[in-house]
Design an enzyme around this catalytic site. Sequence first.
Site, PDB file in Angstrom:
ATOM      1  N   CYS B 104       0.816  -1.217   0.000  1.00  0.00           N
ATOM      2  CA  CYS B 104       0.000   0.000   0.000  1.00  0.00           C
ATOM      3  C   CYS B 104       0.851   1.269   0.000  1.00  0.00           C
ATOM      4  O   CYS B 104       0.504   2.266  -0.614  1.00  0.00           O
ATOM      5  CB  CYS B 104      -0.910   0.036   1.218  1.00  0.00           C
ATOM      6  N   CYS B 205      10.082  16.060  38.218  1.00  0.00           N
ATOM      7  CA  CYS B 205      11.455  15.814  37.755  1.00  0.00           C
ATOM      8  C   CYS B 205      11.776  16.580  36.475  1.00  0.00           C
ATOM      9  O   CYS B 205      12.821  17.201  36.364  1.00  0.00           O
ATOM     10  CB  CYS B 205      11.676  14.319  37.508  1.00  0.00           C
ATOM     11  N   CYS B 247       8.908   4.895  34.436  1.00  0.00           N
ATOM     12  CA  CYS B 247       8.945   6.109  35.253  1.00  0.00           C
ATOM     13  C   CYS B 247       7.882   6.044  36.350  1.00  0.00           C
ATOM     14  O   CYS B 247       8.156   6.350  37.510  1.00  0.00           O
ATOM     15  CB  CYS B 247       8.698   7.342  34.388  1.00  0.00           C
TER      16      CYS B 247
END
Lengths: 156, 286
Positions: B104, B205, B247
């Site tokens: 495609c 952080c 995390c």
Amino acid sequence: MTRFALSATLVALMSTAAVAEDVAPSDVAYDDYGAIAQSLTGVAGDPAEGLRVMETRSAGNCVACHQVSVSTAAFQGNVGPSLDGVADRWDVDQLRGLVANAKMVFPDTVMPSFYRVSGYIRPGDAFTGKAAGELSPLLTAQQIEDVVAYLQTLSE
Amino acid sequence: MRKVLQRTVAAMALGSIASIAMAQDDGADLVINGEIEITVRAPAPAHMSDTGIDTILSGWVFRSDETRQLEMDDFDNPAFLAVDRGIEAWNTVEGTEGKSCATCHGDVEESMAGVRAVYPRWNEEAGEVRTLAGQINDCRTNQMGADAYAYDKSDMTAMEALISVQSRGMPVNVAIEGPVAETWAQGQELYYTRFGQLELSCANCHEQNYGNYIRADHLSQGQINGFPTYRLKNAGLVQTHNRFRGCIRDTRAETFAVGSPEFVALELYVASRGNGLSVEGPSVRP
């Protein structure tokens, strides 16, 4: 069988008695300024053990964010303020409050609460990423006292 | 007592001024293969006006010279083994429809140029926000009749890496308004939510403390323009949601699953914080 059950009960009672001397996280009395006047254990803190807790990754790991000049721990962080001279800035009750739950003094602080077991969002079972059952505080009552004892030695 | 408090607050304010100065952007420029110029610092997009960040920085800026070097030449970048696997997969017929990606989409270098830069994006037909990984799997299951790739495993990261390479150097330009607005807002809320027993949000952080250290970890702005990223510590490519999961796990939280609606929303929001940086994937990080 009966004797076993009895002695098991006795052991359970004895350990309950030992734990009962610690102030539970939910029973800690903070004053209006976030200080804790009463020892959490009634046992004097051991500064040497406090330093170990502060330097050890699997314990308090305080040096992850705070610098302590006299510590030999590698890679001390700088997210929080240096702890050098911290005993000149805070008295023992204030130090105990800050280590147990610094958010009582600084509501928006990045610092985790080391002696608190409720009020968390999606608390996990340590570092597994799975949901927590009943939470233990990050440090034990005696570890808090040990850390506070060490911090009291940090005057300039 | 109050005096002590004031003094400490003042000291903390001083500390944060010092830490801004220590953000450690040494001004180095990233040019890959001696020709692809990568924008590693750019003005923060307008939607970040309340964040206190006026310059957005690629994670590359925060890394050591040795790690930076690995990304400056594709022969040194270990992620390019995966890109080669991606090319192979691109041309391999799989599934009940007898198609490959190439059937495609033709030449990947032409058809996929610019694609990575605008994902995640709205899919009108499905009526949902789609990540690049989500779109790859939609192609596989609905167009090819093939099995979906595991969301964060090596087949997926190889294909993501191949597609990302075709946009390297182009600016990230993720839409945040219109039909995606609601998802974007959900992602923003997640970004500022303090999860887990450590009560840490992404922002604690990566917005408040980038440039600072948590032990040996040098905190970046948490930009994802370099994903999938080759992490030396994993010796492999890491998918965006895999990093999110790690995390959040590290905040002592119950994390979210890769491919979950929460992480799709978070990816859209975090990607939009990088609007203006270059697509850099596959990057190299420690």
